[in-house]
Design an enzyme around this catalytic site. Structure first.
Site, PDB file in Angstrom:
ATOM      1  CG  ASN A 184     -90.604  18.023  62.295  1.00 50.32           C
ATOM      2  OD1 ASN A 184     -89.856  17.182  61.808  1.00 50.32           O
ATOM      3  ND2 ASN A 184     -91.468  17.759  63.244  1.00 50.32           N
ATOM      4  N   GLY A 241     -95.402  15.973  59.465  1.00 52.03           N
ATOM      5  CA  GLY A 241     -96.187  16.292  60.660  1.00 52.03           C
ATOM      6  C   GLY A 241     -95.994  17.732  61.103  1.00 52.03           C
ATOM      7  CD  GLN A 267     -90.875  21.993  67.570  1.00 54.33           C
ATOM      8  OE1 GLN A 267     -90.920  21.741  68.777  1.00 54.33           O
ATOM      9  NE2 GLN A 267     -91.663  21.387  66.702  1.00 54.33           N
ATOM     10  CG  HIS A 277     -72.821  15.355  62.663  1.00 50.36           C
ATOM     11  ND1 HIS A 277     -72.159  15.093  63.842  1.00 50.36           N
ATOM     12  CD2 HIS A 277     -73.888  14.522  62.657  1.00 50.36           C
ATOM     13  CE1 HIS A 277     -72.785  14.146  64.509  1.00 50.36           C
ATOM     14  NE2 HIS A 277     -73.857  13.781  63.809  1.00 50.36           N
ATOM     15  CG  HIS A 316     -77.853  13.347  61.215  1.00 52.83           C
ATOM     16  ND1 HIS A 316     -77.095  12.407  60.558  1.00 52.83           N
ATOM     17  CD2 HIS A 316     -77.380  13.394  62.478  1.00 52.83           C
ATOM     18  CE1 HIS A 316     -76.197  11.900  61.409  1.00 52.83           C
ATOM     19  NE2 HIS A 316     -76.352  12.491  62.575  1.00 52.83           N
ATOM     20  CE  LYS A 376     -86.521   3.680  53.354  1.00 48.90           C
ATOM     21  NZ  LYS A 376     -86.624   2.435  52.575  1.00 48.90           N
ATOM     22  CD  GLU A 414     -87.612  -0.058  55.254  1.00 49.37           C
ATOM     23  OE1 GLU A 414     -88.697   0.515  55.084  1.00 49.37           O
ATOM     24  OE2 GLU A 414     -86.551   0.272  54.741  1.00 49.37           O
TER      25      GLU A 414
HETATM   26  P1  H2U Z   1     -93.869  21.735  64.134  1.00 49.16           P
HETATM   27  O1  H2U Z   1     -92.572  22.413  63.796  1.00 49.16           O
HETATM   28  O2  H2U Z   1     -93.684  20.244  64.233  1.00 49.16           O
HETATM   29  O3  H2U Z   1     -94.982  22.136  63.281  1.00 49.16           O
HETATM   30  O4  H2U Z   1     -94.246  22.241  65.595  1.00 49.16           O
HETATM   31  C1  H2U Z   1     -94.591  23.557  65.897  1.00 49.16           C
HETATM   32  C2  H2U Z   1     -94.578  23.710  67.407  1.00 49.16           C
HETATM   33  O5  H2U Z   1     -95.277  24.898  67.760  1.00 49.16           O
HETATM   34  C3  H2U Z   1     -95.273  22.570  68.137  1.00 49.16           C
HETATM   35  O6  H2U Z   1     -94.312  21.920  68.947  1.00 49.16           O
HETATM   36  C4  H2U Z   1     -95.913  24.715  68.987  1.00 49.16           C
HETATM   37  C5  H2U Z   1     -96.341  23.261  68.982  1.00 49.16           C
HETATM   38  O7  H2U Z   1     -96.368  22.745  70.291  1.00 49.16           O
HETATM   39  N1  H2U Z   1     -97.006  25.689  69.105  1.00 49.16           N
HETATM   40  C6  H2U Z   1     -96.932  26.672  70.076  1.00 49.16           C
HETATM   41  O8  H2U Z   1     -95.994  26.692  70.863  1.00 49.16           O
HETATM   42  N2  H2U Z   1     -97.910  27.622  70.137  1.00 49.16           N
HETATM   43  C7  H2U Z   1     -99.016  27.645  69.328  1.00 49.16           C
HETATM   44  O9  H2U Z   1     -99.831  28.551  69.430  1.00 49.16           O
HETATM   45  C8  H2U Z   1     -99.217  26.558  68.347  1.00 49.16           C
HETATM   46  C9  H2U Z   1     -98.096  25.572  68.183  1.00 49.16           C
END
Ligand code: H2U
Ligand code: ZN
Length: 349
Positions: A155, A161, A170, A298, A300, A313, A319
């Site tokens: 992400n 987000g 992740q 693959h 995406h 968008k 939609e």
């Molecule tokens: P994003 O890639 O959507 O920003 O998510 C980061 C992840 O990092 C999120 O799932 C985790 C959050 O739960 N996180 C930890 O595991 N430890 C932390 O100290 C902060 C965030």
């Protein structure tokens, strides 16, 4: 009325991987734009941020301290959406109320110790280390009895987000096969049973002949805008060889994956001269013990930006209630991306 052609008239396009349709309205791409177009601002980040929970040596939520890592680092998500010790159970009150307990493991992967980098700015050998870590994690998770699907994803950008600019991704792995890969299981299986070849090998062959939606390729991978793209600059990376998952990649193919990931994300960054936000993820065969010859690895890429670094968008209105729709065609998007310089814009400043 004149004769239908796909460049000028509204039509719907079929996504053979999901069985879904997208409405394409090319005539609308010609209408004037009166909304805002903001100039992008690229703020430089420090290579180490004392307030970042992903930087080496820093504390995360719950008091755990990151090691003084170099290159990549993986840890179990401190706020995992899935837990490995969820007890078996559920609700089954006939047709209308169903729930099933779900077990899984969630991990966070840092791509680099350097807080200021993103994948398009990383050297290919360093991205290759990320690919190797994906492989190690995929192997370890897939060997667990209760893990039947492993979703590797990224992400990127606040607009998606993403909570932190530190380069990271992740992995969520689960007992059941999630909704999107489950659709692709069904369609790929049906295609393979009918033709004895994977859906994506036939699709890739046809796209390489047509050329209009191809963005880049190397020995092992092709980047393209799928015919059925929904997001304005949605793309896919497909392996030239029909492999079920990343563990089947050769050493050379792993490097090829790192290379195409860089090439594609440079195009993205260069489009609006901004660190281009997206959600991207690998789609691979379930890890349920089956051989899955129908599956074809693959990736995406779903980026939300439409017109500029800030105008995205929205998937709203028709939609949400009816079906996805786009104005700029997949071919138009491919042409714009393909014609961008191959060098990252930051290196030319
Ligand atoms: P994003 O890639 O959507 O920003 O998510 C980061 C992840 O990092 C999120 O799932 C985790 C959050 O739960 N996180 C930890 O595991 N430890 C932390 O100290 C902060 C965030
Ligand atoms: Zn950081």
């Amino acid at each position: 009325m004149s004769v239908f052609n796909i460049e000028d008239y509204p039509h719907r396009r079929y996504n053979p991987l999901t069985g879904d349709w997208v409405l394409v309205s090319p005539h609308r791409a010609k209408r004037p734009w009166q909304g805002q177009v903001e100039k992008s601002v690229t703020e430089e980040k420090p290579p180490y941020d004392p307030g970042c929970y992903l930087c080496p040596g820093n504390e995360r939520a719950g008091g755990k301290v990151n090691p003084d890592y170099k290159d990549t680092f993986v840890f179990t998500n401190d706020f995992s959406a899935l837990l490995s010790d969820t007890p078996h159970g559920g609700i089954d009150e006939g047709e209308l109320f169903k729930a099933e307990s779900e077990r899984g493991i969630c991990k966070v992967i840092c791509f680099s110790e350097n807080h200021s980098l993103t994948i398009p700015e990383m050297p290919v050998p360093d991205i290759r280390k990320v690919v190797d870590l994906w492989c190690d994690e995929f192997r370890e998770l897939s060997e667990k009895d209760f893990i039947n699907y492993v979703q590797v994803f990224e992400n990127k950008g606040a607009i998606m987000g993403c909570s932190n600019p530190h380069p990271h991704g992740q992995i969520w792995s689960s007992s059941s096969i999630p909704v999107e890969p489950a659709k692709e299981c069904k369609t790929q299986k049906a295609y393979f049973e009918k033709h004895g070849r994977t859906l994506l090998s036939d699709y890739l062959k046809a796209e390489l002949e047509k050329e209009v939606r191809i963005l880049a390729q190397n020995e092992s991978f092709v980047a393209l805008v799928p015919f059925w793209a929904v997001w304005p600059f949605e793309t896919m990376v497909v392996s030239k060889r029909a492999v079920q998952n990343i563990l089947a990649l050769t050493d050379e193919e792993r490097t090829g994956l790192a290379g195409i990931y860089k090439q594609l994300t440079i195009m993205y960054d260069n489009l609006f001269e901004v660190s281009f936000p997206y959600s991207a993820g690998l789609h691979q065969a379930p890890t349920d013990g089956g051989s899955h010859p129908e599956w074809h690895l693959h990736i995406h890429f779903y980026p939300p930006l439409l017109r500029s670094a800030t105008v995205k968008k929205f998937m709203v209105g028709y939609e949400m209630l009816a079906m996805p729709q786009r104005d700029i065609t997949a071919e138009g998007a491919a042409k714009r991306l393909r014609e961008l310089p191959e060098i990252h814009f930051k290196q030319t400043r």
